[in-house]
Design an enzyme around this catalytic site. Structure first.
Site, mmCIF file in Angstrom:
data_model
loop_
_atom_site.group_PDB
_atom_site.id
_atom_site.type_symbol
_atom_site.label_atom_id
_atom_site.label_comp_id
_atom_site.label_asym_id
_atom_site.label_seq_id
_atom_site.Cartn_x
_atom_site.Cartn_y
_atom_site.Cartn_z
ATOM 1 N N ARG A 177 0.826 -1.214 0.000
ATOM 2 C CA ARG A 177 0.000 0.000 0.000
ATOM 3 C C ARG A 177 0.854 1.256 0.000
ATOM 4 N NH1 ARG A 177 -3.246 -1.517 5.042
ATOM 5 N NH2 ARG A 177 -2.449 -3.620 4.862
ATOM 6 N N GLU A 180 1.184 -6.061 12.955
ATOM 7 C CA GLU A 180 0.020 -6.335 13.804
ATOM 8 C C GLU A 180 -0.507 -7.752 13.593
ATOM 9 O OE1 GLU A 180 -3.474 -3.873 13.283
ATOM 10 O OE2 GLU A 180 -4.310 -4.496 15.208
#
Ligand SMILES: O=P(O)(O)OC[C@H]1O[C@H](OP(=O)(O)OP(=O)(O)O)[C@H](O)[C@@H]1O
Ligand SMILES: Nc1ncnc2[nH]cnc12
Length: 178
Positions: A67, A104
Site C-alpha cells: 500500500r 500487527e
C-alpha cells in the site's frame, strides 16, 4: 488531527477509510484505504497533506510494499522527486540489506537496493502505523544503508498499539488521527 481542523476535502477523505472487522484475522479491525484511493479529489488532497510538512527536506521518497507504493509514487510525482521501493523479501534482484520484523497480524522481511547516492535525503511513506514494526524496520534498513531520513509520513496511526513509541525520536507525520 481532530476532524474539525481538517480541510473539508481531507475530512471527506478520512470518511472514505473503511473499517472491516475480523480481517485478515479474528480480532483485527482492518482499515481499508481503497475507497479513498479510488476517489481522485480525496486521494490528491491526502497526498498533498502527506508531504506538506517535509517540503524541501527530502530528495527521494521510499514507499513500503504494497500500500505504501501507491502513496509514495503519487507523493513523489507531487513533490517532483523519484521513488524507491522497500520490498517484501524475494522481489528485488539485488537486495543490499534485509530486515525481519513483526507487524500487527504477522511477520515479514523487507529488502532494498542501495542505488541512491550517498547523502540522498529520504522521506519514508506508508499508509498505516499500527505496532510500528514495519516503519521501524524500514527506518533501520535505510539507516543500515547509510541514507539520512528526514521523517516518516503515514495516513494515520492506530492508537494503543505502541507504534509511535516504537519509532522513538524519528519525526512522524500523520494526516488523520492523533
Ligand atoms: O505498524 P505495523 O504493525 O507494522 O503495521 C503496518 C503495516 O501493515 C500493513 O502492511 P502489510 O504488510 O499488511 O502489507 P500490504 O501493504 O501489502 O497490505 C500496512 O500497509 C503497514 O505497512
Ligand atoms: N488494522 C490494520 N488495518 C490496516 N492495515 C494494517 N496494518 C497493520 N494493522 C492494520
Amino acid at each position: 488531527m481532530p476532524i474539525e481542523l481538517l480541510s473539508p476535502e481531507l475530512a471527506r477523505a478520512e470518511h472514505l477509510i473503511r473499517e472491516i472487522p475480523g480481517y485478515p484475522q479474528p480480532g483485527i479491525l482492518f482499515r481499508d484505504i481503497t475507497p479513498l484511493l479510488a476517489d481522485g479529489q480525496a486521494f490528491g488532497a491526502t497526498v498533498a497533506a502527506l508531504i506538506e510538512p517535509f517540503a524541501g527536506e527530502f530528495d527521494v521518497i521510499a514507499g513500503v510494499e504494497a500500500r505504501g507504493f501507491l502513496l509514495a509514487s503519487a507523493a513523489a510525482i507531487a513533490a517532483g522527486t523519484g521513488v524507491v521501493p522497500v520490498r517484501k523479501a524475494g522481489k528485488l534482484p539485488q537486495p543490499a540489506a534485509a530486515i525481519d520484523y513483526a507487524l500487527e497480524y504477522g511477520t515479514a522481511t523487507i529488502e532494498m537496493h542501495a542505488d541512491l547516492e550517498a547523502g540522498t535525503r529520504v522521506l519514508l511513506i506508508d499508509d498505516v502505523l499500527a505496532t510500528g514494526g514495519t516503519v521501524a524496520a524500514a527506518l533501520e534498513l535505510l539507516e543500515r544503508l547509510g541514507y539520512p531520513v528526514c521523517g516518516t509520513a503515514v495516513l494515520f496511526e492506530i492508537d494503543g498499539l505502541g507504534g509511535r513509541e516504537r519509532i522513538g525520536h524519528h519525526p512522524l507525520h500523520t494526516v488523520f488521527g492523533s
